[in-house]
Write a protein that holds these residues in place. Sequence first.
Motif, PDB file in Angstrom:
ATOM      1  N   HIS A  13       0.939  -1.054  -0.475  1.00  0.00           N
ATOM      2  CA  HIS A  13      -0.159   0.279  -0.238  1.00  0.00           C
ATOM      3  C   HIS A  13       0.818   1.044   0.234  1.00  0.00           C
ATOM      4  CE1 HIS A  13      -3.334   1.867   2.456  1.00  0.00           C
ATOM      5  NE2 HIS A  13      -3.479   2.986   0.745  1.00  0.00           N
ATOM      6  N   CYS A  24       1.163   3.882  -2.715  1.00  0.00           N
ATOM      7  CA  CYS A  24       0.752   5.249  -2.530  1.00  0.00           C
ATOM      8  C   CYS A  24       2.553   6.156  -2.846  1.00  0.00           C
ATOM      9  CB  CYS A  24       0.438   5.937  -0.928  1.00  0.00           C
ATOM     10  SG  CYS A  24      -1.359   5.134  -0.646  1.00  0.00           S
ATOM     11  N   THR A  26      -3.646  10.305   4.810  1.00  0.00           N
ATOM     12  CA  THR A  26      -5.132   8.922   4.437  1.00  0.00           C
ATOM     13  C   THR A  26      -5.075   7.807   4.366  1.00  0.00           C
ATOM     14  OG1 THR A  26      -5.770  10.681   4.353  1.00  0.00           O
ATOM     15  CG2 THR A  26      -7.227   8.872   3.532  1.00  0.00           C
ATOM     16  N   ASN A  27      -3.660   8.030   3.776  1.00  0.00           N
ATOM     17  CA  ASN A  27      -3.276   6.387   3.007  1.00  0.00           C
ATOM     18  C   ASN A  27      -2.858   5.960   4.345  1.00  0.00           C
ATOM     19  OD1 ASN A  27      -4.384   5.305   0.433  1.00  0.00           O
ATOM     20  ND2 ASN A  27      -3.845   7.669   0.402  1.00  0.00           N
ATOM     21  N   TRP A  80      -5.426   4.838   7.268  1.00  0.00           N
ATOM     22  CA  TRP A  80      -5.435   3.328   6.735  1.00  0.00           C
ATOM     23  C   TRP A  80      -4.817   1.842   6.718  1.00  0.00           C
ATOM     24  CZ3 TRP A  80     -10.645   1.820   5.980  1.00  0.00           C
ATOM     25  CH2 TRP A  80     -11.733   2.500   5.219  1.00  0.00           C
ATOM     26  N   ALA A  81      -3.553   1.797   6.421  1.00  0.00           N
ATOM     27  CA  ALA A  81      -3.292   1.219   7.004  1.00  0.00           C
ATOM     28  C   ALA A  81      -2.497   0.815   7.481  1.00  0.00           C
ATOM     29  CB  ALA A  81      -1.352   1.670   5.551  1.00  0.00           C
ATOM     30  N   TYR A 117     -12.866  -3.125   3.137  1.00  0.00           N
ATOM     31  CA  TYR A 117     -11.556  -2.390   3.683  1.00  0.00           C
ATOM     32  C   TYR A 117     -11.123  -2.195   2.562  1.00  0.00           C
ATOM     33  CZ  TYR A 117      -6.283  -1.857   5.432  1.00  0.00           C
ATOM     34  OH  TYR A 117      -5.207  -0.895   4.957  1.00  0.00           O
ATOM     35  N   ILE A 167     -10.585   1.998   1.278  1.00  0.00           N
ATOM     36  CA  ILE A 167      -9.650   2.974   1.045  1.00  0.00           C
ATOM     37  C   ILE A 167      -9.877   3.520  -0.222  1.00  0.00           C
ATOM     38  CG2 ILE A 167      -7.389   2.862   0.388  1.00  0.00           C
ATOM     39  CD1 ILE A 167      -6.648   0.396   2.143  1.00  0.00           C
ATOM     40  N   THR A 190     -11.982   6.808  -0.427  1.00  0.00           N
ATOM     41  CA  THR A 190     -11.818   7.470   1.009  1.00  0.00           C
ATOM     42  C   THR A 190     -10.838   8.028  -0.507  1.00  0.00           C
ATOM     43  OG1 THR A 190     -11.917   6.236   3.078  1.00  0.00           O
ATOM     44  CG2 THR A 190     -10.332   8.098   2.455  1.00  0.00           C
ATOM     45  N   ASN A 191     -10.226   7.873  -1.339  1.00  0.00           N
ATOM     46  CA  ASN A 191      -9.372   8.579  -1.536  1.00  0.00           C
ATOM     47  C   ASN A 191      -9.818   9.836  -3.836  1.00  0.00           C
ATOM     48  OD1 ASN A 191      -5.745   7.734  -1.478  1.00  0.00           O
ATOM     49  ND2 ASN A 191      -6.656   6.546  -1.100  1.00  0.00           N
TER      50      ASN A 191
END
Length: 831
Positions: A637, A641, A697-698, A701-702, A716, A720, A723-724
């Motif tokens: 992840h 990103c 943000t990511n 989540w991670a 889940y 993600i 949200t993005n």
Amino acid sequence: MATATAAIKLKFLLIPAIVTALMGTYFTALYIESPAKERDIFKQNSHSVVRRDFRYDTSVINNQQKVNVDEDAELYQNYSFNVNSTLEYRFKYSYEQDLASNQAISIQVTSKPVNRDNPVHVVVKQQKAIVSWQLPLLLETSSGSFQEYSSASRQLCTERNNVTVKHEFVLGVSTSNPQNLSVVASVTPVQDFVVKLDGNGTVTLAASEPKYYQFLFPVNVTHVLLTVKSDDDYCMLVSVQNLSYPAVFDTDQELRYGGIRQTLMNKTGMAISRERFPDGFFVVFVVKADDYECTGKRTASSPMRKKTVHFAIHEMVSYDNYRYAVFGVLGIFAIFYIGVFVSFCFNCGNTIPTELLEPSLVEVENTASSHSPTAASAISPTLDSTDVESELLNSLSCSSPDLIGVDQMSDASSDLNVIRTKKYLVVADLSHKGSGSHVKNSWLYKRHLWIVSLFYALPVIQLVTIYQNMMNDTGDQDLCYFNFLCAHPRWNFTDFNHIYSNLGYILLGILFHISTAHRKFLRRKLSKENRDRLEEHYGIPQHYGLFYAMGTALLVEGLLSACYHICPTRANFQFDTTFMYVICILCTLKIYQSRHPDINAEAQEAFKVLAAVAVLCVFSLFIEDMLVFQIFVFFIHLFACLAISTRVYYMGTWKMNFGAFKRIYCVFRNDFKAGLSNCCRPMYVDRMILLVIGMLTNIGWAMYGLVYRPPDFASYMLGILVTNLFLYFTFYIFMKVWHGEKILCHAIFHMVCAFLFGIPAMYFFINNAATWSKTAAESRIFNRECQVLSFYDNHDIWHFLSAGSLFFFLMTLLTLDDDLAYTPRDEIPVF
């Protein structure tokens, strides 16, 4: 003399013979008299006293053959007696009963002490069946051990008849144990055995004491709903079986041989049709020895498990309400179609006067006879020399007759890379490939998506059809995770309403196709009227193929979600979410494409990302060590990103290869030499703000996935992506307003409707009535009754609202930049 002597001898021989005969007769009578006396005592005492002890003097019959004691017995009486290897009791019951009101009796037998090696055998003989069990009753647990029960009960039922008849059966109790075993037996009728429509029943169960009741369909009633609730969480089985007299499957092992069945803890429902059970049915309740089958966890359990169950049978939704629910939804979505077609009428006659199309700099340069600085200054006297050179460079790079392959030329690539590093970019800087290249690339999305959809949907349809047929054939309703309190069967489907409620995705996906086609037609018409100037130099470059792909994804999402709801399971949940991933990815790409048409991701790259997400979701179903898996996902992840952020920040000029580390070193070294302030001051501030917020943000989540390891990994991943998408859409709206651009009324209307539909949709999604992340019995704890028209539940409402929200969101993306339709691209900023 001889004759007299012979007579005397004969007399002496007769006397012993007579004495012997008399003695034999006496002992024979004595042998027969003892059981007879016992029977007389039994007859005198058994009917007058509720509980009597039967004691047999085994010394009398020691070393003798086995004695069978046959006695007449009555209902409602408790009989206490001893049995051993030489003594067996058989109780004959004969009673008259009105079968229209009561058709079953309960036989309770208790033995103390109990011995596994020499158990007590209980045999009940009826005219057409024999029922038997032993004490101690041994029920196997999930760990392989056995629970002992010294008391057990079974029910007997007789054939239905509307007249008063006489019934007889024999209860036999025996053992091979040479020691006396104390036994207590009783037979009582089952109260309220015949359950009426809309009637309620309550019963207390134990693992060794199954119960069942009978229901007969009233006239004009074709579908009923059996609801079962309990005050505790002990695991049990509920089964619905055909009226087969007198054999009823009422043990844990036998339940798998007939009817339909479920495991439950404290709540469930079963939809039952007259078509499958034409004569009525039995409702059978059996408590499990432990909770493993309901929870999937092996825990110690007590043999003293008592469970109180409340059940009721109600008629399901009537045919009229069924029809209203089905056609009412069609009416609602018809309103969408009417609204869209009405909007077409207001746009059908729109024309653009030529004078509204202000000539753009690129357009003028392309028509100029030379590209000298003097000519450029004449075009725009306000530009300084640097801007003139930059514009001439744009002119030279765009003047090639082959715009599609411009990036394949080494010198052009160098020039484009220089252009993309400008601090302030306009759309004209990133649209050198021309409309032909953009159309070709965008149509690849639609073509690839149709191919993927076809090869994805066909095995899905085959698989879920097999699941549904398997559940119908075996009767095991634990195979599928329905909301059984609101599951309306139709045709071969157990849960038709959850399948039908996906119709909104399909209808609105088709409607979005129509809207895109209408928009494309108007745009092409206006472009032809203006000699293609509109298509080449004005407004946001249109990727209609990408819009068609988004509509196709919405349509296929409805199809696959309907397939998933044919038989929802843990194994096929990705069918319901895969094209949600597609919609999120395509929408994100569309927003990015609006200002970056030349460097937008190609279809192959987008579907590679989708494939990677789908593979991770599949692996999550089979990997037991979720910690190791989440650590792997955590690094994947963050790397993804970082790669995407680098591409976005440097406008595609930064290549992620083995030379990236050297380039990073060079950048930091040069910035450090230029001054420490350069290390913390980004060249592209707006992009850096977006990427920093996105990375934080990511990372959140991670970290959430690493710490909590959510069992529903598919949701889940969907969280993600959503949200993005929301984050990037919010940034786009903010930057659009920041640069003084307008958002037209119809775009605002679509946006507001998307949120008005989306916010309550999320509420109903979170408050779901079933979950495959738990066992079937635990999933039924979340079951809820129907909320709308006695036909649709929370998840159906989620389908309707989310379909509307997605449609309006796609319409928002389709119309968001309509204010720039006649604005030259060299005046549209990139952000």
